[in-house]
Design an enzyme around this catalytic site. Structure first.
Site, PDB file in Angstrom:
ATOM      1  CG  ASP A  70      -0.276   0.017   2.537  1.00 50.27           C
ATOM      2  OD1 ASP A  70       0.771  -0.646   2.674  1.00 50.27           O
ATOM      3  OD2 ASP A  70      -0.784   0.684   3.464  1.00 50.27           O
ATOM      4  CD  GLU A 135       4.137   1.064   7.056  1.00 50.17           C
ATOM      5  OE1 GLU A 135       4.921   1.417   7.954  1.00 50.17           O
ATOM      6  OE2 GLU A 135       3.790   1.832   6.131  1.00 50.17           O
TER       7      GLU A 135
END
Length: 379
Positions: A70, A135
């Protein structure tokens, strides 16, 4: 394999607009590559988050690479010199959201693993990748739940390299062998609202809060130690009142954060804050949120393997550091005795025109491969 193998994979990943927590099949692409060289791949999904656990081998030691697919939102697209999700080579750099944080690290490790397995198909020990799409977001359905699952299974991790962009001026100048903990508080001080012309009929929570905050800001919480700087206390937000100048507010809110070392515990910090507030006679409510405990990997097998690989590839003597914010290393350290973070230069992460030097891709891959060799092939 040539540097183009890393570059091609980085471009494929950047072209997938995986704004947290959307993975946009980045992990599927990685799993397809890894399965071809004998990795067993498993998807662990929850709450819209995709996590990949890929392992090759069953023996010890188990060396893990951890990363995230991500990325943060690109921000205003018109501020970028090129589309943030169209990987673009320009002036010796590769531009795109995630180029430095951290799709290049992921691509470099995957290609490093391919090279390592090709050269050592019967290698001792095991290699694994733990990849999440959570994250950059809340980090509640990502690495932390995979670590919980691995703990329940009894899988023993020995070493973990987190591919965060730790380098500052040049690839290999800094790696992180620990991180400070993060403890946040929301303090609500209760007063009595009233007219500013009649202060005796009111109780101003701002006036009560101010001296307590002044004392908290001045405290030396600890002196740190040889690995960590002293614990810091920062007030990040203050709010009180209705916006009118003639009303004594009924309550005041302060948000604050500790970045703390292994020299202090969350319990010690909380107790000292409460002691100050109680001594000042405040009527208050204080809610705490522990973002992560500090972790530290002293010099040993993993730090030596990585530092040696960096020196062999770049000629630099890497600095071991614990500065910066939190990372998923805080979750992995709960189940892995040795965790270190290493990746490319971080000057443009989360910024417009995020980029990585093209010339750093091959050395990054080689450092990861050399580290695997040092850990798994050492006599």
């Amino acid at each position: 394999m040539t540097a183009s193998a890393v570059l091609d994979l980085v471009k494929d990943l950047i072209a997938r607009p995986s704004v947290t927590p959307d993975d946009v099949d980045c992990q599927m692409l990685l799993a397809q590559r890894l399965e071809r060289i004998g990795f067993q791949c498993e998807t662990i999904a929850r709450g819209g988050v995709t996590n990949l656990w890929a392992r090759r081998g069953a023996g010890a030691p188990l060396t893990v690479f951890a990363g995230h697919t991500d990325v943060v939102p690109p921000g205003p697209r018109d501020k970028w010199d090129s589309d943030p999700f169209v990987p673009t080579e320009r002036d010796g750099f590769l531009y795109g959201r995630g180029a430095a944080d951290m799709k290049s690290s992921i691509a470099a490790f995957v290609v490093a693993a391919e090279e390592f397995v090709a050269a050592h198909p019967e290698h001792p020990g095991s290699i694994a990748l733990l990849i999440t799409s959570d994250e950059e977001g809340p980090a509640v359905d990502g690495t932390v739940i995979v670590c919980d699952e691995l703990r329940q299974r009894g899988e023993q991790l020995d070493y973990c390299i987190v591919g965060e962009p730790t380098s500052t001026e040049a690839l290999g100048d800094v790696c992180k062998n620990g991180r400070r903990g993060s403890l946040s508080g929301r303090l609500l001080v209760k007063g009595v609202q009233g007219h500013v012309a009649y202060p005796h009929l009111a109780r101003n929570p701002v006036h009560q809060l101010a001296p307590a905050l002044t004392e908290l800001v001045a405290i030396e919480w600890d002196q740190g130690n040889e690995y960590f700087p002293p614990t810091t206390f920062q007030v990040s937000n203050l709010h009180a009142g209705t916006g009118a100048t003639n009303v004594v507010p009924g309550e005041a809110v302060a948000l604050f954060n500790f970045r703390f070392s292994t020299a202090s515990t969350p319990g010690q910090l909380k107790a000292r804050v409460h002691e100050v507030l109680d001594r000042h006679g405040l009527e208050y409510q204080l809610d705490w949120e522990l973002g992560g405990e500090p972790f530290l990997t002293p010099r040993g097998s993993l730090t030596d393997a990585l530092v040696s690989a960096i020196q062999a590839e770049t000629g630099l003597q890497a600095e071991l550091s614990t500065t910066g914010g939190t990372s998923d290393g805080r979750f992995i350290a709960r189940i892995c005795p040795q965790v270190i973070e290493f990746g490319p230069c971080n000057a443009t992460i989360h910024k417009v025109n995020e980029r990585i030097e093209l010339s750093s891709l091959a050395p990054l891959k080689n450092i990861y491969r050399r580290t695997l060799e040092n850990l798994l092939l050492a006599d």
